[in-house]
Design an enzyme around this catalytic site. Structure first.
Site, short mmCIF file in Angstrom:
data_model
loop_
_atom_site.label_atom_id
_atom_site.label_comp_id
_atom_site.label_asym_id
_atom_site.label_seq_id
_atom_site.Cartn_x
_atom_site.Cartn_y
_atom_site.Cartn_z
N ARG A 211 0.83 -1.20 0.00
CA ARG A 211 0.00 0.00 0.00
C ARG A 211 0.87 1.26 0.00
O ARG A 211 2.08 1.17 0.12
CB ARG A 211 -0.97 0.00 1.18
CG ARG A 211 -0.30 0.03 2.54
CD ARG A 211 -1.35 0.13 3.65
NE ARG A 211 -0.70 0.17 4.95
CZ ARG A 211 -1.32 0.36 6.10
NH1 ARG A 211 -2.65 0.51 6.14
NH2 ARG A 211 -0.66 0.39 7.25
N ASN B 86 -5.20 7.70 3.75
CA ASN B 86 -4.99 6.95 5.00
C ASN B 86 -3.54 7.06 5.43
O ASN B 86 -2.64 6.68 4.68
CB ASN B 86 -5.32 5.46 4.79
CG ASN B 86 -5.25 4.68 6.09
OD1 ASN B 86 -6.11 4.83 6.96
ND2 ASN B 86 -4.20 3.88 6.24
N GLU B 87 -3.32 7.60 6.60
CA GLU B 87 -1.99 7.61 7.22
C GLU B 87 -0.91 8.11 6.28
O GLU B 87 0.04 7.40 5.94
CB GLU B 87 -1.64 6.20 7.74
CG GLU B 87 -2.60 5.73 8.82
CD GLU B 87 -2.32 4.30 9.30
OE1 GLU B 87 -1.55 3.60 8.64
OE2 GLU B 87 -2.88 3.90 10.32
N GLU C 163 -8.14 5.17 14.73
CA GLU C 163 -7.85 3.75 14.89
C GLU C 163 -7.29 3.55 16.30
O GLU C 163 -6.27 4.14 16.64
CB GLU C 163 -6.82 3.25 13.86
CG GLU C 163 -7.27 3.42 12.43
CD GLU C 163 -6.25 2.88 11.41
OE1 GLU C 163 -5.29 2.21 11.83
OE2 GLU C 163 -6.42 3.15 10.22
N TRP D 56 2.60 -5.69 13.60
CA TRP D 56 3.71 -5.07 12.87
C TRP D 56 4.97 -4.82 13.69
O TRP D 56 6.00 -4.47 13.13
CB TRP D 56 3.24 -3.77 12.22
CG TRP D 56 2.50 -2.86 13.15
CD1 TRP D 56 1.15 -2.75 13.27
CD2 TRP D 56 3.05 -1.94 14.10
NE1 TRP D 56 0.82 -1.83 14.23
CE2 TRP D 56 1.97 -1.32 14.75
CE3 TRP D 56 4.35 -1.59 14.47
CZ2 TRP D 56 2.15 -0.36 15.75
CZ3 TRP D 56 4.53 -0.65 15.47
CH2 TRP D 56 3.44 -0.04 16.09
N GLU E 21 -2.48 -8.13 7.55
CA GLU E 21 -2.76 -7.82 8.96
C GLU E 21 -3.54 -8.92 9.66
O GLU E 21 -4.22 -8.66 10.65
CB GLU E 21 -3.50 -6.47 9.05
CG GLU E 21 -2.62 -5.30 8.61
CD GLU E 21 -3.31 -3.94 8.71
OE1 GLU E 21 -4.53 -3.90 8.96
OE2 GLU E 21 -2.61 -2.93 8.54
N GLN E 22 -3.43 -10.13 9.19
CA GLN E 22 -4.22 -11.22 9.77
C GLN E 22 -3.92 -11.47 11.24
O GLN E 22 -4.74 -12.03 11.96
CB GLN E 22 -4.10 -12.50 8.95
CG GLN E 22 -2.69 -13.03 8.79
CD GLN E 22 -2.65 -14.24 7.86
OE1 GLN E 22 -2.73 -15.39 8.29
NE2 GLN E 22 -2.54 -13.99 6.57
N MET E 23 -2.75 -11.06 11.72
CA MET E 23 -2.43 -11.25 13.14
C MET E 23 -2.81 -10.02 13.97
O MET E 23 -2.47 -9.95 15.15
CB MET E 23 -0.95 -11.58 13.31
CG MET E 23 -0.49 -12.86 12.64
SD MET E 23 -1.36 -14.36 13.25
CE MET E 23 -0.60 -14.55 14.87
N HIS E 24 -3.46 -9.05 13.38
CA HIS E 24 -3.88 -7.83 14.08
C HIS E 24 -5.27 -8.07 14.68
O HIS E 24 -6.22 -8.30 13.96
CB HIS E 24 -3.92 -6.67 13.08
CG HIS E 24 -4.06 -5.32 13.71
ND1 HIS E 24 -5.10 -4.95 14.52
CD2 HIS E 24 -3.26 -4.23 13.64
CE1 HIS E 24 -4.95 -3.71 14.91
NE2 HIS E 24 -3.84 -3.25 14.40
ZN LIG Z 1 -3.64 1.89 10.29
#
Ligand SMILES: [Zn+2]
Ligand SMILES: [Zn+2]
Ligand SMILES: [Zn+2]
Lengths: 651, 651, 651
Positions: B105, B143-144, B315, B323, B363-366
């Site tokens: 991204r 975003n960010e 968020e 991360w 981000e599956q572990m988030h």
């Molecule tokens: Zn974010």
């Protein structure tokens, strides 16, 4: 020339109406020598061919009127931006294959012949315009060759040059294949134009491939310097041509470059140099504001040899600098101490960098003799004191010749970097450890090049870690009747970076009956104690042969062996072991020693012994038998203090 | 708007037949705000021009039916793959010269004007299609910004833009040469198109060259945001346009970007932020599962200013993330604590990231409020509790205005990164150390931008490490009659990154008769104790002038000096020294303080004082004079606990 | 074939008139097998098409006359320089986008089909010329696939191959988008030719994108090997085709490559392997001159499985090597111990690398059985002793089959590297920790591939950290009635790198009623003690379900749970915890154990138990019930010693 202080000055940085008062103040301080011009190309030639030398002549007029001698630097370390438009490929390429850009300095490739011609052109222009100026005292070629890792370039120009150099060296590709051992991994070449630069390979290249590239690159620096030297000497054979070396940048052979120099100089920044050194953390703390007490001295002795006996400090740290991770303020007195120490080792000139701290640009945090607001900085007063003390003592002559000598060799720097075998073992660190051990007793030391042909006049000669014998050194040792100390790795390779047929140290049996049969390299932190004190670390050799064991470690492995007056040290050691070895040699050679307090060092010049105290506390000196009156300072030497004592007989 | 909780939701990740139940559950939890859409471009426009907005409208319908307000994110942080076919050169180039690829991204270059137009196009499409949707509650731009180091690009597009920006700024190349000090190393330019980006040079570029590139790059982020803002506001002037900043990414000026925002928001991930911070190892251990107790608060106060008083958490970390090097589970209660703390500092919305943990992709572990198997995760229950407590207490209004203010300046972030002089000294770390020291006593603090024109209403203002004065701050300090604390380095440079003529801190003598004559920078681990407690470290200044010495170190170097109510701190200090300085100022200013247990912090909003316990053990609160009844929790505050107490008078 | 020693020999490095005496001496030592040729391409084909195989045939003649069997290596790891003229794009590109150059070895891209054809061509030439040579004993394909990080290439050839591979795997781009979860950040693809290699992205790529690229790259290695295998087997189906794997290079799947091998071999360099391992500093010190006491053994057992029961050591460290940071001399006896240990684990051949240390080229500091001056090195005598002892004991047969098995899976190596979540947690380190714990009690262990279909015959099977279930393993565990230990992370992902719908470990409830509901990852140095001893570190899981708690930590989090004979370990542990878990399983399974002194290990083969002492001090063995007479050494086993004892019944 009597020892004198100098200063680096940038008239182009200041309004022209400040020049007169600056010059007058320089004379007041006692400054005799002013270096100018080495970064001024864009002011001398703002666009191609538009020469503007008048301002520089006017600056020299102003300085000359105050009796100052001017050293003019050729401005080739900073070609102007328009030069890149003319020669886009003159920019060097780093080992990662990236073309480095314009915007700082030293943005040129030593292999680029077009730029070499531009460098000749501007040198000729300066020579034509300034050679007859009455204030001209000499020349500096370029500035700090190799600084910022600029010796090596991995450019097309370097590739072309390297291939030609190899063809000249080896003649045929078969000869190269043979010498390099290309058979090893099917690396045989069919033609010279197949050979690549030694970067970006899958794993390491042939050691000789890498070493030959370093030799080639070093040769380009020497060739670059020669071009300027030849031009400058042709016009004024009587004036010295000087280069200002950087001690930490050993990627090229400073001895070779000095073949076309009259005087060697170096740029001494003791505090940052300690910070980036291999010294242990406690040394870095103890000498945070002074620098390592043996490092500047080593380089003083080294550049005296590089300069064929004549050497200067071209840039002397005057206060905090800008380029280290941390830039501590030196102890009050260090700007004086460093100068005195340089003079003690024979410096002709110690030139402070710089007259006034620049309020702008990259080095704006680098102190000078003045602050950016034109007020004097602490070093201003220290420099003045040095000038007065030089005058008062009348010190002169040359540095006393030491009776101990160490061989320092650039090719060994490269070779052990190419083939470390023990990470952490570095040629320079190892040589300097031995230097420090000898100096501890107040003994004056000489540094020798690997082309030294005779050791006459020395009581002890050490060859601490020479990668391969030169014919000259073989002859020198065979004729020598003093004490010879060979260190680990010495003679362990041929010039082609192979094992010699009879293995290292590769000496005739009658000289030393010894073969290194195996190397045991150790990670940092693992030490093998030596019986009687000290430890081997990083590098250990196992040997065979008939030499007598002098010291051995707790595993019974010989550490120091001897055959007659030839000694061989099989290991790199901690400070205690290196000291024991030095002490043993000194005792064997029956050399008288001095007793000197911790942190204090000394050197003899022109009938004086100069003591300097690198420590952070005062010390008391013991007057030696040959010492008469104190002429600067006294027996009670404060932190950062200097004591000069007259000797009974000239040294 | 009363404080509310929100959530980030990705309808495109889930089967459409889950949407209804998801929305219903959100309402049950007490969620009021749902952010959607910011990564959905490829679902909105699968191939160029093929617009598929229906699903998003359906999702908004579903959410709207549950009374949820929808914040729609423009999807410009994730242009689809086909966009790269259209604009291959829109991909940014890193400082090593490598074009970054598609596949994650933020793969765009802020300087690429073609992509900026694409970003306007999709924003216009969304605005046209959704502006009148009854569930629409506002917009998020992109975003960010800057995340993953995307502020800087070293591309041809950036080069073109930078040259134009320089020409606009300086007018003539002579003016640039003068301002930059190019004379230093022959860096003079003849034309603007000779100027390069400041990467890949041989050694460092001119500090102002680097700083101007950072200013240019920051301006591109602001310009990028303005394009979207203008479109979105034109259609619905009544709805807020928001961006979600990342606190650690200070490469662009968040104040400047917020010139075209109605509300600032930030993404708060306390645990990972502590892990990557400069905090000492013991702090990292003590707050492993909580995050630094002053860091989120600092950013809350900061973004309140960035957002002109209005701010959200867009968020909020709900559990372990993915991360950081290690991603510990927060202490039970932290997801509630963090939200309460944000509300205490004036947040309008705290939006948890995310409704449900994605079982796939990066981000599956988030963690989320739900697990990947659709079951509620621990934060689900904590979020629900917060919503209930907000309703029960009826907390509202704005954060109480603190009477202490600190200036935080992005240009100083950049300047001290360009010119560290003392490795380890960082502007942000230094500012936050002072913030923490003031907060220790329960005092509410405001953060000010360098464009603040008046300090009216503050008892104490600190300018901890400002690189160069702005006209606004000069005016503010000249009119101020409270206590002013200036930190080391403040005012030590001009806007052109040179020394001011009278040296730092560059103030009129009647305000502060002080010159910084020298900087002594120290390696980490070297400390100089200050008489009375605490130590100077990393940065020390030596000064001259008539200010009175308040504290000095063991070497007699002044550490804190004063002239009337103006104080100057000459060093960066350890925690103890920073606390002493803050305490001294608080005492001088006669400010009342609270006594708060270790690990506990507090903040006043809308007539309530909210205590949060970052510690891993329970603590006992002492009821302050202005406190009446506990409305959430009590005096005994558990680990990760929250206590809300009603004040006698509204704050 | 009875166990035999071998040697690696490079006739092309030595004068042809040395060959006869070299061969004669090999026979004297007791060597049976000689590997030659694997780096000799430039001597076999000095220019394209100019084949020079005579010298190699003559070398084989000489060796054959001494009864030596020759293994011929295909020289494809070192294509000659002229090959790069033919195929400039065969050079691999690294992850930074840099084309790697010629000048060392392994300079080819597995994806380059042109080079694959060249590799077939030279293999065919060798096969045609040498297949009928009477001395030929087998073939080695290439050399050390993957060494120096050569499995992955980011070249145009790799990009083309990867896209085709993806198209073959997924069929349609929609299927790929679905499987990869491209929806997450608008990463949807429209066509396969839009997919890029997973390097140089802004932030991390999709985990499955990365994993698929690793699978693709691994497949290319297998395909490369198959080309050679098919050619070599067609000519001489009776001779073994072997590859020499490098244990640390797990970037490709060694099981897959071995699908086209008859025998697996590996290159064992224990000392350097310990230095680069994750073992704690005290282990590195204790075994500095021996290597880790469980690491070689693990790989012996592993490659026995890779080789379908048949395996060799193709290169055995004989002394100090050249490639580690430090290269210590092994303890006297280790060259013998390592060989004996390999034979104990079932090796058919242990081949020392190399006959004679080369005096030139990259590996000149790598010891051999002889020194560069042709004198025997210490390992010469140790190799001879091994040959004599093998003959004297008459040891033969195969390694006893262990009753404990561990699954080692390359895909899990890649998966946990793609998604560490806890920096420091490594699949291989975790598996080997469990291996060492079982071995502590003298138990023989088998290593299983993830394609194992049955666990019949094992008392305990452990699946320590398997990323995703295979159909085979699901079947094996459902049929298994021994004790099954599942480690943390096992079954936590699908083959598409997503969460399984019912979360990990994703087993039927009747087998194990357990869900991992959350992961708590910890930085190195943070440990959570387990009640009863040992600590969890790096990785902790929180679970739900009905399994019974066997061990829990001080926070009450279950660490080991069980359901019938299925055990699940929720954490990675320190050495003490891993030992407790192994001990618990051994006790549950009622397995008899041996008592073995610290530093000593043992293994059973052919009716003998072989003890080796990795420790630096002597130890005393206790004779076990099944042991009869000592046939080599005795109960008193010195440092680096070997004791062989006859068992009452064949093992
Ligand atoms: Zn974010
Ligand atoms: Zn310099
Ligand atoms: Zn090998």
């Amino acid at each position: 020339m009597n020892p004198a202080i100098g200063v680096c000055y940038y008239p182009e940085h200041w309004p022209e109406d400040w020049w007169e008062s600056d010059a007058a103040r320089m004379a007041e301080v006692g400054i005799k020598v002013v270096r100018i011009g080495e970064f001024a190309w864009s002011k001398l030639e703002p666009t191609p061919g538009d020469l503007q030398l008048d301002w520089m002549i006017r600056a020299m007029d102003v300085l000359g009127r105050q009796g100052l001698q001017v050293i003019v630097g050729t401005p080739t370390a900073t070609p102007p931006r328009w030069m890149i438009d003319k020669h886009p490929d003159m920019l060097a390429v780093d080992a990662q294959g990236r073309r480095k850009g314009f915007g700082s300095r030293r943005h040129y490739d030593f292999s680029h012949l077009g730029y070499r011609e531009e460098s000749a052109r501007i040198t000729r222009i300066l020579s034509d315009a300034l050679s007859d100026h009455p204030a001209l005292g000499g020349w500096q070629t370029d500035n700090e060759y190799g600084c910022h890792g600029t010796t090596y370039s991995y450019s097309p120009a370097a590739l072309d040059g390297f291939r030609l150099w190899l063809e000249n060296k080896y003649g045929t590709i078969a000869a190269l294949n043979q010498a390099w051992g290309t058979v090893f991994w099917s690396m045989d070449y069919n033609r010279f134009d197949q050979i690549e630069l030694p970067n970006l390979t899958v794993t390491e290249v042939l050691p000789i491939h890498d070493l030959d590239f370093r030799r080639y690159s070093s040769d380009q620096v020497a060739a670059f310097n020669k071009v300027q030297y030849d031009i400058l000497k042709a016009a004024r054979p009587d004036l010295p041509v000087i280069h200002n070396f950087m001690s930490r940048y050993t990627e090229f052979d400073h001895y070779d470059v000095a073949e076309t120099l009259d005087v060697a100089s170096w740029d001494s920044y003791p505090i940052g140099h300690l910070a980036v050194s291999d010294e242990p953390e406690e040394t870095k703390r103890a000498y945070l504001r002074q620098g390592d007490p043996d490092n500047a001295a080593f380089h003083h002795d080294h550049y005296r040899t590089v300069g064929h006996g004549r050497w200067w400090i071209m840039e002397q740290q005057p206060g905090p600098v800008n380029w280290a991770q941390a830039n501590p303020d030196p102890l009050p007195g260090m700007a004086r101490l460093w100068a005195w120490e340089a003079f003690a080792h024979g410096a002709e000139v110690v030139s402070y960098f710089r007259w006034r701290q620049a309020p702008f640009a990259q080095e704006q945090m680098h102190a000078g003799l003045h602050r950016p607001d034109r007020e004097p900085a602490p070093a201003y007063f220290e420099a003045k004191q040095v000038a007065e003390e030089l005058a008062a003592t009348g010190i002169g002559g040359t540095a006393a010749k030491g009776r101990i000598a160490l061989v320092f060799d650039y090719q060994s720097e490269w070779a052990w970097d190419v083939q470390p075998q023990a990470a952490g073992f570095k040629h320079g660190t190892h040589v300097r450890a031995l230097y420090a051990a000898f100096r501890k007793h107040g003994l004056d030391v000489e540094i020798l090049s690997p082309k030294t042909k005779t050791f006459d006049g020395f009581d002890i000669v050490a060859i601490p870690g020479l990668f391969a014998w030169t014919d000259e050194l073989r002859e020198a040792i065979s004729d020598f009747d003093g004490h010879l100390l060979l260190g680990p790795r010495t003679g362990s390779k041929t010039q082609n970076f192979s094992f010699p047929a009879r293995l290292g140290p590769d000496l005739p049996q009658n000289l030393l009956d010894l073969k290194v049969s195996r190397v045991d390299s150790l990670p940092p932190g693992i030490e093998v104690p030596v019986k009687g004190g000290g430890s081997a670390r990083l590098w250990r050799e196992k040997i065979e042969g008939g030499a007598e064991v002098v010291m051995e470690d707790v595993e019974g492995v010989p550490v120091l062996v001897s055959q007659g007056k030839v000694f061989y040290l099989t290991a790199s050691g901690d400070r205690a072991l290196m000291q024991r070895v030095a002490d043993y040699l000194i005792a064997e050679a029956n050399m008288p020693v001095l007793t000197i307090p911790a942190g204090v060092r000394c050197r003899v010049r022109g009938g004086f012994r100069i003591y300097v105290n690198y420590g952070a506390t005062a010390q008391m000196l013991t007057k030696a038998d040959d010492e008469t009156a104190y002429v600067v300072g006294g027996a009670d030497i404060p932190a950062a203090g200097v004591t000069v004592v007259k000797l009974a007989t000239a040294g």
